[in-house]
Each structure stands twice: as C-alpha cells, then as structure tokens.
Design an enzyme around this catalytic site. Sequence first.
Site, PDB file in Angstrom:
ATOM      1  N   CYS A  69      -1.645   2.300  -1.966  1.00  0.00           N
ATOM      2  CA  CYS A  69      -2.418   1.443  -2.864  1.00  0.00           C
ATOM      3  C   CYS A  69      -2.732   2.173  -4.175  1.00  0.00           C
ATOM      4  O   CYS A  69      -3.517   3.118  -4.193  1.00  0.00           O
ATOM      5  CB  CYS A  69      -3.704   1.024  -2.146  1.00  0.00           C
ATOM      6  SG  CYS A  69      -4.932   0.244  -3.187  1.00  0.00           S
ATOM      7  N   CYS A  72      -6.402   2.211  -5.137  1.00  0.00           N
ATOM      8  CA  CYS A  72      -7.140   3.145  -4.269  1.00  0.00           C
ATOM      9  C   CYS A  72      -6.997   4.575  -4.784  1.00  0.00           C
ATOM     10  O   CYS A  72      -7.978   5.314  -4.866  1.00  0.00           O
ATOM     11  CB  CYS A  72      -6.608   3.087  -2.834  1.00  0.00           C
ATOM     12  SG  CYS A  72      -6.811   1.509  -2.002  1.00  0.00           S
TER      13      CYS A  72
END
Length: 145
Positions: A69, A72
């Site tokens: 991600c 993230c």
Amino acid sequence: MPDTFHAVCPACLAVNRVEPGKIVQGPTCGKCHGALLEPHPVTLTAANFDAVIGKSGLPVLVDFWAPWCAPCRAMAPAFDQAAATLFGTVILAKLDTQEEQDIADRLHIQGVPTMVLFRGGREAARVSGAKSASDLAAWTRSHLG
C-alpha cells in the site's frame, strides 16, 4: 491520570505497573528487562495483539497497513512522528494486515491504512486514509476525552 497504569511488555507480554511520572525515564519490564514504553510504534502480531490491546492501561492506536500500500508507506513517517508526540498518553502500534489476515478479518478492516483507537480493550474510534502526524495526534486526542 491514575497513580499507576498497566503496560504490557511487547517482548514477553508480562503486565507491568508503571508510574506515569516515570514514563520519560524509559521503564523496563520486571520480567525480561526489555523496554516497556518507547516513543515509536510497537509491532503487533497474532502472538501479542490481544495482550497489548486488552491489558494495556493506556489507549492503543493501531495502524492497520500493508507493505504493498503506497499511502501506508507514505504515512509511516507521520505515524512514527505521532508516536513521539503522543508518547506517554497513547501507545501507537502497527499491524501488517497481509501477515495477520485473521486479525484484520476479525476487526472488519476493509481498507488500508485504517487506524483504530482501542481503550480498555475495546474499539473506541476508527478512521481510514493516510493522515499527517498532526492530524493523527489531533484525531486521537479528540477521542480520548
């Protein structure tokens, strides 16, 4: 704040009593002598998740993330900074949802990054999407009152 609170050792999972005034001195575990509280996120796994969430006297803010991600990964430095900002009042932790799919499923994590604030072992608040360190700190403080 109470005279003492419980802190779970992230290494051996022993529950330790800590005086709030001693947080900045870097309390250590009475069993394994590892650091109890530090101004950076704790890594959560299936082995320590329930103990840290359920037995910690301080609220725990968990960043549910995944290595694939991009938001993230981009938010990781902000989460580290928020851990330093909130040190002593909230424990910040990270859980890799790719490695710990059972926990993510149990908590109905549907997207990453998702931050969940736990108090007394129960979910108190949840927010999704990448946030700045100041936004994370402000959001967390708004749910502590």
